[in-house]
Design an enzyme around this catalytic site. Sequence first.
Site, mmCIF file in Angstrom:
data_model
loop_
_atom_site.group_PDB
_atom_site.id
_atom_site.type_symbol
_atom_site.label_atom_id
_atom_site.label_comp_id
_atom_site.label_asym_id
_atom_site.label_seq_id
_atom_site.Cartn_x
_atom_site.Cartn_y
_atom_site.Cartn_z
ATOM 1 N N HIS A 168 0.864 -1.179 0.000
ATOM 2 C CA HIS A 168 0.000 0.000 0.000
ATOM 3 C C HIS A 168 0.903 1.232 0.000
ATOM 4 O O HIS A 168 1.946 1.232 0.652
ATOM 5 C CB HIS A 168 -0.843 0.066 1.290
ATOM 6 C CG HIS A 168 -2.134 -0.686 1.235
ATOM 7 N ND1 HIS A 168 -2.659 -1.320 2.350
ATOM 8 C CD2 HIS A 168 -3.031 -0.886 0.233
ATOM 9 C CE1 HIS A 168 -3.813 -1.880 2.032
ATOM 10 N NE2 HIS A 168 -4.056 -1.638 0.747
ATOM 11 N N CYS A 264 -2.355 3.093 9.017
ATOM 12 C CA CYS A 264 -3.378 2.142 8.562
ATOM 13 C C CYS A 264 -4.565 2.080 9.508
ATOM 14 O O CYS A 264 -5.687 1.793 9.095
ATOM 15 C CB CYS A 264 -2.818 0.729 8.475
ATOM 16 S SG CYS A 264 -1.423 0.556 7.397
HETATM 17 N N1 ARG Z 1 -3.998 -6.923 6.517
HETATM 18 C C1 ARG Z 1 -4.403 -5.702 5.901
HETATM 19 C C2 ARG Z 1 -4.313 -5.871 4.388
HETATM 20 O O1 ARG Z 1 -3.433 -6.555 3.930
HETATM 21 C C3 ARG Z 1 -3.542 -4.568 6.360
HETATM 22 C C4 ARG Z 1 -3.973 -3.250 5.806
HETATM 23 C C5 ARG Z 1 -3.044 -2.148 6.153
HETATM 24 N N2 ARG Z 1 -3.588 -0.921 5.774
HETATM 25 C C6 ARG Z 1 -2.923 0.066 5.152
HETATM 26 N N3 ARG Z 1 -3.505 1.169 4.923
HETATM 27 N N4 ARG Z 1 -1.683 -0.097 4.742
HETATM 28 O O2 ARG Z 1 -5.108 -5.355 3.674
#
Ligand code: ARG
Length: 703
Positions: A168, A264
């Site tokens: 991300h 996050c």
């Molecule tokens: N386990 C979640 C996923 O893989 C974590 C999300 C983390 N969020 C972020 N904005 N980076 O989607």
Amino acid sequence: MIDPIRFLMCPPDHYDVDYVINPWMEGNIHKSSRDRAVEQWEKLHHVLKDHALVDLVNPEKGWPDMVFTANAGLVLGKTVVLSRFYHKERQGEEPYFKKWFEDQGYTVYELPKDLPFEGAGDALLDREGRWLWAGYGFRSELDSHPYLAKWLDIEVLSLRLIDERFYHLDTCFCPLAGGYLLYYPPAFDSYSNRLIEMRVAPEKRIAIAEADAVNFACNAVNVDDVVVMNKTSDSLKQRLKECGFQVIETPLTEFLKAGGAAKCLTLRVTEPVRVEVHSLVSVESRTIRLEGHLLDSGLINQALDLIVENGGSFQVLNFHLGEQRQSTSSAEIKVSAPDREIMEEIMSQLIDLGALPPPQEICDVNTEPVTIPGVAPDDFYVTTIYPTEVRVQCEWVKVQNQRMDGAIAVNFTPDGPIAKCKLLRDLEISDHVIVGVEGIRTIRKTESREQRNTQEFSFMGSGVSSERRVELVVEQIAWELRQIRDQGGKVVVTAGPVVIHTGGAEHLSWLIREGYVQALLGGNAIAVHDIEQAMMGTSLGVDMKRGVAVRGGHRHHLKVINTIRRYGSIAKAVENGVIKNGVMYECVRSNVPFCLAGSIRDDGPLPDTEMDLIKAQEEYARLLQGADMILMLSSMLHSIGVGNMTPAGVKMVCVDINPAVVTKLSDRGSIESVGVVTDVGLFLSLLTKQLDKLTSPYQIAKT
Ligand code: ARG
């Protein structure tokens, strides 16, 4: 009074690592402690409440990642673009987040089905509100970016993520107040790094090291001069301090196990709109058509792979599958790229695969005049070995002198336009050179499954070919050589000195004598060692009969060079009876033209060796004209040179003991090249034996 800053969080009641959708989750299923997670989340909540208001959304059972509210959507003003999760494991969160936004009075936009976009996890506003940085590559699709620009009326800058640990944008990129940027450059491709550097001044860029990046230092929440994160090194803390920021560390190790941290776990839901900024997006799209044995030949995979590998994205608009083994398929594909430059790169590679624009979009080529002789305009189209046609004055014109690595020059004559492949150095002021990718098509023969299989067979990609396989290939080549000779065709041989060292001289001599070779190309060395063998019985000092080094033999070839220099040329030495056999002798006797191209390591050289490389290249090209087959015998350099000059459609046989050389040379993506991994002396001896067996009478060449 200014509105207070608000964040959205979701209590970790149902948080756990239940599945693996990013590398951080691997090996962590059910390994996070609920108590510790709650405690860490509470602490973060507490810290944030000191600096802003925090709203909460109800956690829902069965959706363990809902704690990561950054992925709820992307907010600007009272508008939100709802997330469309890439993984089905998270798609069930969408309706809950949607309801929350609607209840708060936001206008909610939803992307088309199957167009993933993961909200503020992949889209971060410049903290001054000037533009939106949007990530793609893992979770969000490039094609979602134009929607963001349109709905939020803001400029979108697309950044491509290339390290799956930073899947991300918010895991490796954090815009801060005052125009600062905290980020981890290796997580992005070079184009994206360039874009970042163009928008953020060097003194504002805080590039972090991997050790901080893997502690999620970029996954930080910034409120004015406060930066909240899981953990940082002293040096990064110091750096941020110098830039006027105060770092608050709050451990979030339990959430790192799911691939998330401070940023996050939060979503800033108050993002002021700047009235003077407006929508702007550099993402470009085009439609192409592909036809042929798209599945059997692997063409469709090649096309889609190259789009993605170059930083683009695609949507298959339609696909007509040919049902019978012989029927061809066709597809229309929408190609997107983050900007014009990348689009042109992708398009030129697609053109090389035979892609066409849809009929209504076909237009003429763009050209630019040559202003400096020997120099093309910057954006010139680089040619390939494939037959090419270009559209000039609404008509398709075939490009002459097809070869790779050239430019296409268009000239207007009373009989109409003429298009020619030209080397850069040959460009003249009167030439108009084709630039960009418009109005160019290449003709690729549709390969069928059968053809592809024979090609893969003959590549012998997996190392050394078995003896029987070599015999089979030799039988086939002998047959074709015989055909070509009987029809008065042309075979060009390019050979290295290994032919002589491995005892191939007598066989190659025989081929020349028997009329199987119409031109010979090589370097100084093959001639030197061939003559050394003819005059002194050694090749680089090794006795060719006994296979042992001869005392003082390393001087032999210099003596030979000296002798030929005395006579003035190889031909004169033959005339004078100094050379009585061998490859060069047969060439002279049979009037087979040869060209010896010089190099930096040449001894001598022989008087015949052309040390002016431009002249040598021209002579090679001249001798290659009209060739039906090229036999490449153990000479990587000369063979590659020859390959570059040769258009598709000429059969090439490459023999080398080194599989890497064979693969490199045979990999012309077509059936006309055959690679044989074997000892070249052995190959030639098998070939002459096989030719001897073929008894059809020898007719004199027609021309
Ligand atoms: N386990 C979640 C996923 O893989 C974590 C999300 C983390 N969020 C972020 N904005 N980076 O989607």
